[in-house]
Each structure stands twice: as structure tokens, then as C-alpha cells.
Design a protein around this motif. Structure first.
Motif, PDB file in Angstrom:
ATOM      1  N   LYS A 111       0.856  -1.187   0.000  1.00  0.00           N
ATOM      2  CA  LYS A 111       0.000   0.000   0.000  1.00  0.00           C
ATOM      3  C   LYS A 111       0.889   1.233   0.000  1.00  0.00           C
ATOM      4  O   LYS A 111       1.978   1.233   0.581  1.00  0.00           O
ATOM      5  CB  LYS A 111      -0.876   0.030   1.253  1.00  0.00           C
TER       6      LYS A 111
ATOM      7  N   LEU B 268      -6.573   9.235  -5.921  1.00  0.00           N
ATOM      8  CA  LEU B 268      -6.276   8.405  -4.756  1.00  0.00           C
ATOM      9  C   LEU B 268      -7.530   7.849  -4.127  1.00  0.00           C
ATOM     10  O   LEU B 268      -8.571   8.501  -4.112  1.00  0.00           O
ATOM     11  CB  LEU B 268      -5.546   9.232  -3.697  1.00  0.00           C
ATOM     12  N   LYS B 269      -7.403   6.657  -3.562  1.00  0.00           N
ATOM     13  CA  LYS B 269      -8.454   6.090  -2.720  1.00  0.00           C
ATOM     14  C   LYS B 269      -7.860   5.937  -1.326  1.00  0.00           C
ATOM     15  O   LYS B 269      -6.877   5.208  -1.134  1.00  0.00           O
ATOM     16  CB  LYS B 269      -8.913   4.729  -3.246  1.00  0.00           C
ATOM     17  N   GLN B 270      -8.420   6.651  -0.369  1.00  0.00           N
ATOM     18  CA  GLN B 270      -7.940   6.602   1.005  1.00  0.00           C
ATOM     19  C   GLN B 270      -8.323   5.266   1.625  1.00  0.00           C
ATOM     20  O   GLN B 270      -9.472   4.850   1.554  1.00  0.00           O
ATOM     21  CB  GLN B 270      -8.552   7.752   1.793  1.00  0.00           C
ATOM     22  N   LEU B 271      -7.350   4.602   2.258  1.00  0.00           N
ATOM     23  CA  LEU B 271      -7.600   3.312   2.899  1.00  0.00           C
ATOM     24  C   LEU B 271      -7.674   3.403   4.419  1.00  0.00           C
ATOM     25  O   LEU B 271      -8.139   2.471   5.068  1.00  0.00           O
ATOM     26  CB  LEU B 271      -6.514   2.308   2.504  1.00  0.00           C
TER      27      LEU B 271
ATOM     28  N   PHE C   4      -3.051   4.694   1.260  1.00  0.00           N
ATOM     29  CA  PHE C   4      -3.837   4.991   0.073  1.00  0.00           C
ATOM     30  C   PHE C   4      -3.592   3.910  -0.972  1.00  0.00           C
ATOM     31  O   PHE C   4      -2.642   3.135  -0.874  1.00  0.00           O
ATOM     32  CB  PHE C   4      -3.416   6.333  -0.545  1.00  0.00           C
ATOM     33  N   THR C   5      -4.408   3.924  -1.999  1.00  0.00           N
ATOM     34  CA  THR C   5      -4.158   3.094  -3.164  1.00  0.00           C
ATOM     35  C   THR C   5      -4.428   3.922  -4.415  1.00  0.00           C
ATOM     36  O   THR C   5      -5.249   4.830  -4.412  1.00  0.00           O
ATOM     37  CB  THR C   5      -5.014   1.806  -3.158  1.00  0.00           C
ATOM     38  N   THR C   6      -3.704   3.623  -5.444  1.00  0.00           N
ATOM     39  CA  THR C   6      -3.847   4.212  -6.772  1.00  0.00           C
ATOM     40  C   THR C   6      -2.887   3.465  -7.683  1.00  0.00           C
ATOM     41  O   THR C   6      -2.165   2.566  -7.238  1.00  0.00           O
ATOM     42  CB  THR C   6      -3.554   5.732  -6.777  1.00  0.00           C
TER      43      THR C   6
END
Length: 150
Positions: free
Chosen positions: A63, A92-95, A105-107
Motif C-alpha cells: 500500500k 487516490l483512494k484513502q484506505l 492509500f491506493t492508486t
């Protein structure tokens, strides 16, 4: 983000006294004198370091992370790892939320190969994924110095 060989560390002393302290300490420390997981206070909570002996992970298991209060100086002592990084404008996708100074985050991201004797510096805006396996998981020894920004 900065990526360079430790022998060139004096080029980065201008980043500030705390960065200089951390880089000078990394240049002189015997990594084998440190216990894995041991925190070493270089300047209390302003500058400290920890040695990690871990296996790299497949990219799917990594991650992106960032920090709010500290910059990381990650120094690869042995083994080779990938360091994943996201471009500043990537969606971005906040994890997770920050707990206490890390957020995930993921991207989509790219990977840079980091070999022994190399360090990289990441600031809060630099989303990075340390310990990425380049082909298959392999052991790596890393010292992470944390440099307080304020």
C-alpha cells in the motif's frame, strides 16, 4: 522525493540541521550493531531511526503510505527492494485515517529499484510503498530515519 547513494549525503545537508544529523548518523552507524526493530534516538523525537529486517512483498500486497509530521529517510543496507511511488496528481483512494503519523492509500503507481547503499527521502506529499518485491519476495535490511518537520 530524493533518491541517491549514501556517499552523496553531504549534498543534502542544506535541507536542514535535522536532515544533516540523520544523514551523518546513517553514514557512520554499523547496521549490525542495531537490533531489528530497535529505535535509536539521534535527537529524541526530532530525529530517530529504526532497523528493519523484513521480506519484500508482492506489489498486490503493498500500500502507498504517507506521513504528516515526519519525513522518512529510508536507507537500504542489504538486499534490493522496489519503492512504489504515486505521481502528485494521481486519483487516490484513502484506505485509512492517520494513526498516529501514517496513512494508507491506493492508486496506480510506478516502482523504482533501490539497491544497497542507496537512500531515499520522502516528504508528506510523497506517497510511497516501501519493500516492494521486484520479482519474488526476498530479504532486505533497511534503516528508516524519521526527521520531524516542525
Amino acid at each position: 522525493m530524493v533518491i541517491d547513494k549514501l556517499k552523496n549525503a553531504p549534498l543534502y545537508y542544506g535541507l536542514g540541521q535535522r536532515f544533516q544529523q540523520a544523514l551523518e548518523w546513517l553514514a557512520k552507524v554499523d547496521p549490525d550493531s542495531l537490533t531489528p526493530g530497535q529505535r535509536v534516538d539521534i535527537d529524541g523525537d526530532n530525529v530517530y531511526a529504526t532497523r528493519f529486517d523484513v521480506d519484500t512483498k508482492l506489489p498486490a500486497n503493498c500500500k502507498l503510505e504517507c506521513h504528516r509530521n515526519y519525513a522518512d529517510i529510508q536507507y537500504v543496507v542489504s538486499g534490493t527492494e522496489g519503492m512504489g511511488y504515486s505521481l502528485p496528481d494521481a486519483p487516490l483512494k484513502q484506505l485509512s485515517e492517520y494513526t498516529p503519523d501514517i496513512q494508507f492509500f491506493t492508486t496506480d503507481w510506478d516502482t523504482v529499484t533501490v539497491r544497497p547503499g542507496t537512500f531515499y527521502i520522502v516528504w508528506p506529499q510523497d506517497l510511497h510503498a516501501p519493500r516492494v518485491a521486484l520479482e519474488s519476495p526476498a530479504p532486505v535490511k533497511v534503516i528508516v530515519a524519521k526527521v520531524k518537520l516542525n
